[in-house]
Design an enzyme around this catalytic site. Structure first.
Site, PDB file in Angstrom:
ATOM      1  N   GLU A   1     -95.024  -7.020   1.471  1.00 49.84           N
ATOM      2  CA  GLU A   1     -94.750  -6.127   0.337  1.00 49.84           C
ATOM      3  C   GLU A   1     -94.180  -4.861   0.933  1.00 49.84           C
ATOM      4  O   GLU A   1     -94.850  -4.186   1.703  1.00 49.84           O
ATOM      5  CB  GLU A   1     -96.040  -5.726  -0.367  1.00 49.84           C
TER       6      GLU A   1
ATOM      7  N   ASP B   1    -102.926   4.815  -5.612  1.00 50.24           N
ATOM      8  CA  ASP B   1    -103.175   4.759  -4.183  1.00 50.24           C
ATOM      9  C   ASP B   1    -104.222   5.746  -3.707  1.00 50.24           C
ATOM     10  O   ASP B   1    -104.283   6.881  -4.166  1.00 50.24           O
ATOM     11  CB  ASP B   1    -101.864   4.999  -3.412  1.00 50.24           C
TER      12      ASP B   1
END
Lengths: 262, 406
Positions: free
Chosen positions: A48, A59
Site C-alpha cells: 500500500e 492515523d
C-alpha cells in the site's frame, strides 16, 4: 496481475497475503521506492503506497509524523505515481491508500487514469464511504482499478453488506476502533468482524490496524485472507533497510505459520 | 418549536445541501453519526426535549438576548444599525446555544463523555460549562499554540472540571485540534459524543448546530419588527466555520428582500495569502467530514488560515454557507485584521460595548455596507461574542499598556 491473483496465489499456498504500507516520499521519494522494493523482495505480496496528507484523521502519531516529514521535504502528488511505477516496474504490486481530498483536487478520473498508467491496482479510501463514492465508482470502472472500502467493528450488517457490494479486490477490516499504530495484542473484535463480513461476501478480507509482529500476523492469518502492516514498517524505515527486510521476513513467516491452526 | 421545525432549507437525508455537505468520514464513525441523526430527528419533534432546551436557554443562558440600537456607531456606518447581543449570553457568546442542545442530546443517547475542539477557547469554555451543568465528563482538545495564546480560557475550562489536552501535531491550532478530537472519537465512540462547535463536519452536525442557533434569527426578526417597524435591508455576521451566521441568517432566509451578508477574516489582505477567507478565495474540497469550500494548495493539502481572530482562524467553512453562496442567497466578502480592529475600537468607544474580534469583522462589514444603503437603510449585525477574551490581543495591537489609545 490483479488483486484477485494476489489473494488466489496466497490461498493456493494455504496462507494469508502480507500487505505492507509505506507513505510515498518517506523518508524521501527515492528512499520510499527503495524501501517498498525491499518490502516486496522480503515477502510482501502487495504494498500500500500512502499519499501523505496534511490532515490524516485516521492515523496515529507514527504515520502522522512520516506524512509531515514527506510533505515538509516537498512531496507532491505527482511523486506518488512515480513511486507506484517504481514498484510495478520492479515486478511488485501496489495499491494506493489515500484520504479523499487530494484525489478530489487532482480530479477523480484523472487520478484513476494516472494511477492505472503507473501500474497501480486500486485505491484504499479511509475517509470515503460508498455512499459518497459515485465519481470513484465510475472512474474505477473506466480505468480498471479496484475499490477497497473499509468496514469497522461498529458497521451494521446493512453497511457491511452494502460496503462489500461496492468493493472489489478485497475488503479492509479495521481490527479495532481507533487510528493506525502498532499495538501489542490483536483485538478480539477482528475475528468477529471478519466472520460477519464473510456472511455477506466471498471477497478476500484484509485485517489491519495495530499489527507489528510475526506472531500477530500468524494469529490474524488464522481467520483473515490478508494481514496489513503499516506503522511498524514506518518505524522500521527509521532504523534502516536491514530492519525493514527483517520485519517483512518475520511477518512473511507469520502469515505462513497459521495455516495449520485454521 | 419553530426553532426545530423542518424547513425547505434542510439538507437531504444524507446531509447534502446541493453538492455540499455529506459524510466524508471513516466507516468506523458512520454508526455514531447515524445514531446522532436518528436521535436528533426524534428530539427535534419531542416537546419534552424542546421544552428543556428552551428552559435552559432562558434560565441558564439568559435568552432572549437584547437587540440594541447603536446610533453613534451608525453615524460612521452612514445607515441605521442594530446589534443582536449574543455577547450578553452566559459564557459570553452565541456558542452556549449549541452546546446546551448537544449536551442534552448526549444525555438522551445515554453517553457520559463529551469531547470538543476549541480554537480561541470560547467553544471549549461553553462546552465545559454545559458539561458541568449536566454532569458530563468533558475533554477539550486545543492546539498547543492556542493554549499559550489563550491561557486564561484554559484555566476557565479546568476550573469548570474539563480536561484540556494541548495538541502538538500539524500547525498546533484549531484544525489540528479537530483532527485529534476525531481520532479520540473514532477510538472511544461507544461512550463518547463529539460536541462539534460549528455548523461544519459530517451530517447531521451542520443541520443540528444550525438549528440550535436558529433562535438567534427568530428573536432578531421579532425584535427588529418591534423596534424598527420593518425588516432590515441586510443581516450581517462574521463567518469562520459559520455557526453564528447560519443561526441568524435562517431567521430571514425566506424574506427575499433581506440580504444575508457573511464577513470573512481577510487577515493581512487576500493578496498577502495570509487570511482565512474560505468562501471568497477557497476551492471545493472535503475537510473534517464534509464537502465545502476549503483553503488548499494545488495538491489538495489543506493550507493554514491566518486571522487576528483565533475563532475565525479556520481553513474550512460549514457546507450550507457554500450552498447559500452558490445559489446566490447569501453574499460573502472579507475584511482585514486592521479593518476589524478599527471596528473593535470604534464600537468600544462609541457605544460602550467591547465586541469579540470575531464579531468585529461583522461590524467592519457593516461599515463597508452602510454608505450604499444611506440614512434610510437598516442593518442588523450579529454581535456574536464579547471582547473580554481579546484584551491581550488589543493590548498588543494598540499598545494600550504603554499609554496607547485605540
Amino acid at each position: 496481475m490483479s488483486l484477485s491473483d494476489v489473494f488466489s496465489t496466497a490461498r493456493a499456498e494455504s496462507r494469508a497475503a502480507l500487505i505492507g504500507y509505506l507513505p510515498a516520499g518517506y523518508p524521501t521519494v527515492d528512499g520510499s521506492k527503495d524501501h517498498l522494493r525491499s518490502m516486496i523482495e522480503s515477502g510482501c505480496d502487495l504494498v500500500e503506497v500512502g499519499l501523505p496528507f496534511s490532515d490524516p484523521v485516521m492515523d496515529g502519531p507514527t504515520i502522522q509524523a512520516a506524512a509531515e516529514q514527506a510533505l515538509s521535504a516537498g512531496f507532491r502528488v505527482r511523486d506518488l505515481f512515480d513511486v507506484v511505477s517504481a514498484v510495478s516496474d520492479a515486478g511488485g504490486r501496489a495499491v494506493v491508500m489515500t484520504y479523499w481530498n487530494p484525489v478530489l483536487r487532482y480530479g477523480v478520473d484523472a487520478f484513476a487514469r494516472d494511477l492505472a498508467a503507473a501500474g497501480g491496482l486500486g485505491i484504499i479510501t479511509p475517509d470515503l464511504v460508498p455512499d459518497e463514492a459515485d465519481d470513484w465508482m465510475a472512474a474505477s470502472e473506466a480505468h480498471g482499478l479496484d475499490r477497497i472500502f473499509l468496514v469497522a467493528p461498529s458497521s451494521t450488517e446493512e453497511r457491511v453488506a452494502m460496503t462489500a457490494r461496492a468493493s472489489s479486490g478485497f475488503l479492509y477490516a479495521t481490527a479495532v476502533m481507533g487510528v493506525t499504530g502498532a499495538r501489542d495484542v490483536v483485538s478480539s473484535a477482528a475475528p468477529e468482524l471478519v466472520g460477519r463480513v464473510r456472511e455477506h461476501t466471498s471477497l478476500p478480507v484484509g485485517v489491519g490496524l495495530g499489527v507489528r509482529s510475526g506472531a500477530q500476523a500468524a494469529e490474524i492469518a488464522g481467520f483473515a485472507d490478508g494481514v496489513i502492516v503499516g506503522s511498524a514498517f514506518v518505524s522500521a524505515v527509521a532504523e534502516g533497510e536491514t530492519a525493514v527486510r527483517a520485519l517483512a521476513a518475520d511477518l512473511a513467516k507469520g502469515v505462513r505459520s497459521a495455516a495449520a491452526t485454521v | 418549536m419553530g426553532q426545530f421545525k423542518p424547513t425547505p432549507h434542510d439538507p437531504d437525508a444524507r446531509g447534502h445541501f446541493g453538492p455540499w455537505g455529506g459524510r466524508f468520514v471513516p466507516e468506523a464513525l458512520i454508526a455514531a453519526v447515524d445514531e446522532l441523526a436518528a436521535e436528533y430527528d426524534k428530539a427535534r419533534l419531542d416537546p419534552e426535549f424542546v421544552g428543556e432546551f428552551q428552559r435552559l436557554l432562558k434560565d441558564f443562558a439568559g435568552r432572549p438576548s437584547l437587540l440594541t440600537e447603536a446610533p453613534k456607531f451608525a453615524e460612521r456606518a452612514g445607515t441605521r444599525v442594530f446589534l443582536k447581543r449574543e455577547d450578553l449570553n452566559h459564557t459570553g457568546s452565541h456558542k452556549i446555544n449549541n452546546v446546551l442542545g448537544q449536551a442534552l442530546l448526549t444525555k438522551r443517547m445515554g453517553k457520559k463523555r463529551v469531547i470538543a475542539e476549541t480554537g480561541a477557547g470560547q467553544h471549549g469554555v461553553a462546552t465545559a460549562t454545559a458539561c458541568a451543568l449536566l454532569g458530563l465528563d468533558c475533554v477539550v482538545y486545543m492546539g498547543e499554540l492556542d493554549t499559550e495564546r489563550q491561557a486564561l480560557n484554559v484555566a476557565r475550562m479546568r476550573l469548570l472540571g474539563a480536561e484540556v489536552i494541548p495538541v502538538k501535531s500539524g500547525s498546533r491550532t484549531l484544525k489540528d485540534a479537530i483532527n485529534e478530537a476525531l481520532r479520540d472519537w473514532v477510538t472511544n465512540v461507544d461512550e463518547t459524543h463529539y460536541l462539534l462547535g460549528t455548523a461544519a463536519g459530517p451530517h447531521p452536525f451542520p443541520l443540528l448546530v444550525r438549528d440550535f442557533h436558529r433562535v438567534i434569527g427568530i428573536e432578531a426578526r421579532e425584535q427588529i419588527l418591534e423596534k424598527a417597524g420593518r425588516l432590515p435591508d441586510a443581516v450581517v455576521a462574521c463567518v469562520g466555520g459559520g455557526s453564528n451566521a447560519i443561526g441568524i441568517f435562517h431567521g430571514f432566509i425566506d424574506d427575499a428582500d433581506v440580504r444575508l451578508v457573511g464577513v470573512e477574516p481577510g487577515g493581512s489582505g487576500l493578496d498577502s495569502g495570509s487570511h482565512g477567507a474560505t468562501l471568497t478565495a477557497g476551492t471545493p474540497g472535503s475537510l473534517h467530514g464534509a464537502m465545502s469550500y476549503v483553503m488548499q494548495d494545488e495538491d489538495g493539502q489543506i493550507t493554514e488560515a491566518h486571522s487576528i481572530s483565533a475563532g475565525l482562524d479556520y481553513p474550512g467553512v460549514g457546507p450550507e454557507h457554500s450552498h447559500l453562496k452558490d445559489i446566490g442567497r447569501a453574499e460573502y466578502f472579507p475584511v482585514t485584521d486592521a479593518e476589524a480592529m478599527e471596528a473593535f475600537a470604534l464600537l468600544s468607544r462609541t457605544e460602550g460595548i467591547i465586541p469579540a474580534i470575531e464579531s468585529s469583522h461583522a461590524l467592519a462589514g457593516a461599515l463597508k455596507l452602510g454608505p450604499s444603503l444611506g440614512p434610510d437603510g437598516l442593518l442588523v449585525v450579529n454581535l456574536s461574542g464579547r471582547g473580554d477574551k481579546d484584551m491581550d490581543t488589543a493590548v498588543k495591537y494598540f499598545g494600550l499598556a504603554d499609554g496607547g489609545q485605540a
